[in-house]
Design a protein around this motif. Structure first.
Motif, PDB file in Angstrom:
ATOM      1  N   ASN A   1       1.216  -1.129   0.319  1.00  0.00           N
ATOM      2  CA  ASN A   1      -0.234   0.321   0.194  1.00  0.00           C
ATOM      3  C   ASN A   1       0.890   1.802   0.010  1.00  0.00           C
ATOM      4  OD1 ASN A   1      -2.192  -1.473   0.530  1.00  0.00           O
ATOM      5  ND2 ASN A   1      -2.326  -1.156   2.424  1.00  0.00           N
ATOM      6  N   ILE A   2       2.311   1.172   0.568  1.00  0.00           N
ATOM      7  CA  ILE A   2       2.735   2.151   0.349  1.00  0.00           C
ATOM      8  C   ILE A   2       3.576   2.416  -0.882  1.00  0.00           C
ATOM      9  CG2 ILE A   2       5.121   2.824   1.658  1.00  0.00           C
ATOM     10  CD1 ILE A   2       4.517   1.970   3.837  1.00  0.00           C
ATOM     11  N   ILE A   3       3.990   1.340  -1.094  1.00  0.00           N
ATOM     12  CA  ILE A   3       4.178   2.752  -3.089  1.00  0.00           C
ATOM     13  C   ILE A   3       3.456   2.268  -3.027  1.00  0.00           C
ATOM     14  CG2 ILE A   3       5.475   0.850  -4.835  1.00  0.00           C
ATOM     15  CD1 ILE A   3       6.583  -1.496  -3.088  1.00  0.00           C
ATOM     16  N   ALA A   4       2.008   1.900  -3.675  1.00  0.00           N
ATOM     17  CA  ALA A   4       1.293   2.332  -4.025  1.00  0.00           C
ATOM     18  C   ALA A   4       0.709   3.261  -4.394  1.00  0.00           C
ATOM     19  CB  ALA A   4       0.024   1.581  -4.480  1.00  0.00           C
ATOM     20  N   ILE A   5       0.939   4.463  -2.870  1.00  0.00           N
ATOM     21  CA  ILE A   5       0.755   5.678  -2.391  1.00  0.00           C
ATOM     22  C   ILE A   5       1.556   6.317  -2.705  1.00  0.00           C
ATOM     23  CG2 ILE A   5       0.512   7.011  -0.923  1.00  0.00           C
ATOM     24  CD1 ILE A   5      -2.203   4.770   0.562  1.00  0.00           C
ATOM     25  N   ALA A   6       2.964   5.951  -2.612  1.00  0.00           N
ATOM     26  CA  ALA A   6       4.037   7.001  -3.203  1.00  0.00           C
ATOM     27  C   ALA A   6       4.458   7.487  -3.904  1.00  0.00           C
ATOM     28  CB  ALA A   6       5.252   6.441  -2.547  1.00  0.00           C
ATOM     29  N   GLU A   7       3.387   5.788  -5.272  1.00  0.00           N
ATOM     30  CA  GLU A   7       3.156   6.421  -6.803  1.00  0.00           C
ATOM     31  C   GLU A   7       2.582   7.306  -7.462  1.00  0.00           C
ATOM     32  OE1 GLU A   7       5.439   6.293 -10.110  1.00  0.00           O
ATOM     33  OE2 GLU A   7       5.877   4.387  -9.405  1.00  0.00           O
ATOM     34  N   MET A   8       1.391   7.277  -6.647  1.00  0.00           N
ATOM     35  CA  MET A   8       0.634   8.172  -7.160  1.00  0.00           C
ATOM     36  C   MET A   8       0.064   9.510  -6.635  1.00  0.00           C
ATOM     37  SD  MET A   8      -2.718   5.843  -6.897  1.00  0.00           S
ATOM     38  CE  MET A   8      -2.602   4.964  -5.670  1.00  0.00           C
ATOM     39  N   THR A   9       1.342  10.076  -5.514  1.00  0.00           N
ATOM     40  CA  THR A   9       2.099  11.640  -4.810  1.00  0.00           C
ATOM     41  C   THR A   9       2.647  11.577  -5.375  1.00  0.00           C
ATOM     42  OG1 THR A   9       2.061  10.121  -3.197  1.00  0.00           O
ATOM     43  CG2 THR A   9      -0.136  10.957  -2.971  1.00  0.00           C
ATOM     44  N   PRO A  10       2.794  13.410  -5.927  1.00  0.00           N
ATOM     45  CA  PRO A  10       4.124  13.953  -6.744  1.00  0.00           C
ATOM     46  C   PRO A  10       5.305  13.637  -5.569  1.00  0.00           C
ATOM     47  CG  PRO A  10       2.121  15.353  -5.520  1.00  0.00           C
ATOM     48  CD  PRO A  10       1.980  13.951  -5.241  1.00  0.00           C
ATOM     49  N   GLY A  11       6.060  13.804  -6.300  1.00  0.00           N
ATOM     50  CA  GLY A  11       6.738  14.251  -5.536  1.00  0.00           C
ATOM     51  C   GLY A  11       8.478  12.653  -6.207  1.00  0.00           C
ATOM     52  N   PRO A  12       9.448  12.772  -5.196  1.00  0.00           N
ATOM     53  CA  PRO A  12      10.302  11.278  -5.314  1.00  0.00           C
ATOM     54  C   PRO A  12      10.096  10.257  -4.689  1.00  0.00           C
ATOM     55  CG  PRO A  12      11.883  13.384  -4.962  1.00  0.00           C
ATOM     56  CD  PRO A  12      10.456  14.274  -4.366  1.00  0.00           C
ATOM     57  N   ILE A  13       9.894   9.043  -4.998  1.00  0.00           N
ATOM     58  CA  ILE A  13       9.461   7.951  -4.939  1.00  0.00           C
ATOM     59  C   ILE A  13      10.169   7.389  -3.420  1.00  0.00           C
ATOM     60  CG2 ILE A  13       9.116   5.598  -5.649  1.00  0.00           C
ATOM     61  CD1 ILE A  13       8.558   6.424  -8.029  1.00  0.00           C
ATOM     62  N   ALA A  14      11.137   7.928  -3.648  1.00  0.00           N
ATOM     63  CA  ALA A  14      11.991   7.627  -2.435  1.00  0.00           C
ATOM     64  C   ALA A  14      12.192   8.152  -1.109  1.00  0.00           C
ATOM     65  CB  ALA A  14      13.562   7.671  -2.573  1.00  0.00           C
ATOM     66  N   VAL A  15      11.515   9.168  -1.045  1.00  0.00           N
ATOM     67  CA  VAL A  15      10.794  10.431  -0.348  1.00  0.00           C
ATOM     68  C   VAL A  15       9.590  10.077  -0.237  1.00  0.00           C
ATOM     69  CG1 VAL A  15      10.446  12.966   0.065  1.00  0.00           C
ATOM     70  CG2 VAL A  15      12.361  12.764  -1.259  1.00  0.00           C
ATOM     71  N   ASN A  16       8.473   9.630  -0.914  1.00  0.00           N
ATOM     72  CA  ASN A  16       7.556   9.695  -0.406  1.00  0.00           C
ATOM     73  C   ASN A  16       7.657   7.794   0.833  1.00  0.00           C
ATOM     74  OD1 ASN A  16       7.251  11.503  -2.079  1.00  0.00           O
ATOM     75  ND2 ASN A  16       5.828  10.644  -3.589  1.00  0.00           N
ATOM     76  N   THR A  17       7.983   6.850  -0.158  1.00  0.00           N
ATOM     77  CA  THR A  17       8.218   5.988   0.690  1.00  0.00           C
ATOM     78  C   THR A  17       8.689   5.591   2.096  1.00  0.00           C
ATOM     79  OG1 THR A  17       8.369   5.534  -1.429  1.00  0.00           O
ATOM     80  CG2 THR A  17       8.701   3.714   0.221  1.00  0.00           C
ATOM     81  N   SER A  18       9.601   6.702   2.208  1.00  0.00           N
ATOM     82  CA  SER A  18      10.454   6.814   3.219  1.00  0.00           C
ATOM     83  C   SER A  18       8.964   7.482   4.625  1.00  0.00           C
ATOM     84  CB  SER A  18      11.716   7.893   3.385  1.00  0.00           C
ATOM     85  OG  SER A  18      12.392   7.347   2.196  1.00  0.00           O
ATOM     86  N   THR A  19       9.054   8.542   3.545  1.00  0.00           N
ATOM     87  CA  THR A  19       7.779   9.827   4.822  1.00  0.00           C
ATOM     88  C   THR A  19       6.506   8.839   5.544  1.00  0.00           C
ATOM     89  OG1 THR A  19       8.447  11.311   3.103  1.00  0.00           O
ATOM     90  CG2 THR A  19       6.964  11.218   5.249  1.00  0.00           C
ATOM     91  N   PHE A  20       6.350   8.201   4.434  1.00  0.00           N
ATOM     92  CA  PHE A  20       5.084   6.852   4.975  1.00  0.00           C
ATOM     93  C   PHE A  20       5.589   5.818   5.639  1.00  0.00           C
ATOM     94  CE2 PHE A  20       0.672   6.163   2.274  1.00  0.00           C
ATOM     95  CZ  PHE A  20       0.353   5.844   3.761  1.00  0.00           C
ATOM     96  N   ALA A  21       6.462   5.486   5.043  1.00  0.00           N
ATOM     97  CA  ALA A  21       6.473   4.210   6.373  1.00  0.00           C
ATOM     98  C   ALA A  21       7.060   4.660   7.664  1.00  0.00           C
ATOM     99  CB  ALA A  21       8.188   3.894   5.237  1.00  0.00           C
ATOM    100  N   GLY A  22       7.825   5.773   7.617  1.00  0.00           N
ATOM    101  CA  GLY A  22       8.340   6.151   8.708  1.00  0.00           C
ATOM    102  C   GLY A  22       6.861   6.538   9.259  1.00  0.00           C
ATOM    103  N   TYR A  23       5.700   7.636   9.061  1.00  0.00           N
ATOM    104  CA  TYR A  23       4.536   7.775   9.755  1.00  0.00           C
ATOM    105  C   TYR A  23       3.871   6.033  10.540  1.00  0.00           C
ATOM    106  CZ  TYR A  23       0.029   9.541  10.721  1.00  0.00           C
ATOM    107  OH  TYR A  23      -1.175   9.447  11.347  1.00  0.00           O
ATOM    108  N   LEU A  24       3.770   5.509   9.788  1.00  0.00           N
ATOM    109  CA  LEU A  24       3.545   3.965   9.823  1.00  0.00           C
ATOM    110  C   LEU A  24       3.852   3.387  11.387  1.00  0.00           C
ATOM    111  CD1 LEU A  24       1.970   2.204   7.038  1.00  0.00           C
ATOM    112  CD2 LEU A  24       0.866   3.906   8.104  1.00  0.00           C
TER     113      LEU A  24
END
Lengths: 181, 177
Positions: B47-70
């Motif tokens: 789910n993290i990858i799917a959302i990171a891909e669908m939101t703007p910004g670098p995928i590595a950054v999005n994935t790290s933020t989301f994973a850290g939050y969860l």
């Protein structure tokens, strides 16, 4: 901010803003910065921002550029993340993500395919062996990917120096033959 | 050791070794956070990858933020993101500083090109566990075929593939199966 789809989608936008709208860098300087930051680990967008920020306004410039690149993403993701856990309790949201799973696998396949194409692994036996061996070592023997990264770099450097000595020998041999005739 | 501190160290390590684009980072994060540490489940990570891909910004950054939050809340999300870019940004600074000297270093180019096949292996290995927990039934195979068709044949953006499969999921899993 408007860069759905990863680093490379971002480059033309950065180029337009930095080179044409603001006139901070020439196109050539920009391309140099890309080819250099491309060799670094980590997200291309933040590396590029750091590099350009530093060239323009030293450390404060670099920090400002990094924050400008990551802040919109962080804010958007945090907002989504906050509603995500609650939203996942809805059966229809669960159904959505159950459907998305196989598509994520397709994205991974596509990432592997693109990288394989750019690394030309079908034309280069050594690359193909390294790719398959890395996959097997991580997937089945649970080797840490960090060792794989280091190992792959070392193999490339050794193979390169072996190739250079060979071509040097071949050239030497070639000139010897010419002098005999 | 404090959990957030351990997470920061893990993401600093990930940042230092993710050569080869956003999905290389995704592969490394998966290996560390799901397989090695067990901080997140494989389902959560998909789910993290799917959302990171669908939101703007670098995928590595999005994935790290989301994973850290969860894993441990908003502060962890921000710290994991800063950790993942720490070493790359320092290296970019050094590169900018020694611009003329490193401009055309063939050794660095060779090594970086050589890492690419390794990155392919890293991403493919993460693919195994993603396939394992992303496929539930026969309809998953249909969805995979649909996504692959959209990405490879129609050459549409991955977001279209994700949204289409999500919509089909809602219809089929929500109302039929």
């Amino acid at each position: 901010m408007f860069t759905i789809g990863g680093g490379y989608a971002m480059l033309p936008i950065i180029q337009e803003a930095v080179c044409h709208e603001k006139g901070w860098l020439t196109d050539e300087e920009f391309l140099d910065s890309i080819s250099l930051t491309n060799s670094l680990p980590g997200p291309l967008a933040t590396n590029c921002a750091t590099f350009i920020g530093f060239r323009l306004k030293k450390i404060p410039g670099a920090i400002a550029a990094i924050l400008g690149t990551i802040c919109p993403s962080i804010i958007i993701i945090l907002l989504i993340a906050m509603v995500f856990t609650t939203a996942m309790e809805q059966p229809l949201v669960q159904a959505f993500f159950r459907g998305v799973g196989p598509a994520v696998f397709a994205l991974i396949v596509s990432a592997v395919y693109k990288l394989a194409k750019s690394a030309k692994i079908l034309e280069n036996k050594l690359s193909l062996i390294v790719a398959v061996a890395s996959f097997a070592l991580i997937g089945f023997l649970k080797i840490t990917p960090i060792l794989i990264v280091i190992g792959a770099a070392v193999i490339a450097l050794v193979a390169d120096s072996v190739k250079k000595t060979k071509t040097a020998d071949a050239q030497k041999g070639g000139s010897d033959n010419e002098s005999h005739s | 050791m404090n959990l957030i501190l351990r997470m920061c160290l893990a993401f600093i390590k990930i940042g230092a070794f993710c050569f080869g684009g956003g999905y290389a980072a995704v592969g490394l994060i998966e290996n560390e956070v799901v397989k090695a540490m067990g901080w997140l489940s494989a389902e959560q990570f998909i789910n993290i990858i799917a959302i990171a891909e669908m939101t703007p910004g670098p995928i590595a950054v999005n994935t790290s933020t989301f994973a850290g939050y969860l894993m441990a809340g908003p502060l962890a999300g921000i710290l994991c993101t800063l950790s993942v870019i720490l070493i790359p940004s320092c290296l970019a600074l050094l590169t900018a500083f020694f611009f003329e000297k490193v401009k055309n270093n063939p050794k660095v180019q060779t090594a970086v090109k050589g890492i690419r096949p390794g990155a392919i292996g890293i991403i493919a290995a993460a693919g195994i566990s993603i396939a394992k927990s992303g496929f539930h039934d026969w309809f998953s195979a249909v969805l995979f075929a649909v996504a692959a068709f959209i990405i490879f044949k129609l050459k549409k953006s991955p977001i279209i593939a994700l949204l289409s499969c999500g919509a089909l999921g809602v219809i089929v899993y929500g109302f039929i199966l």
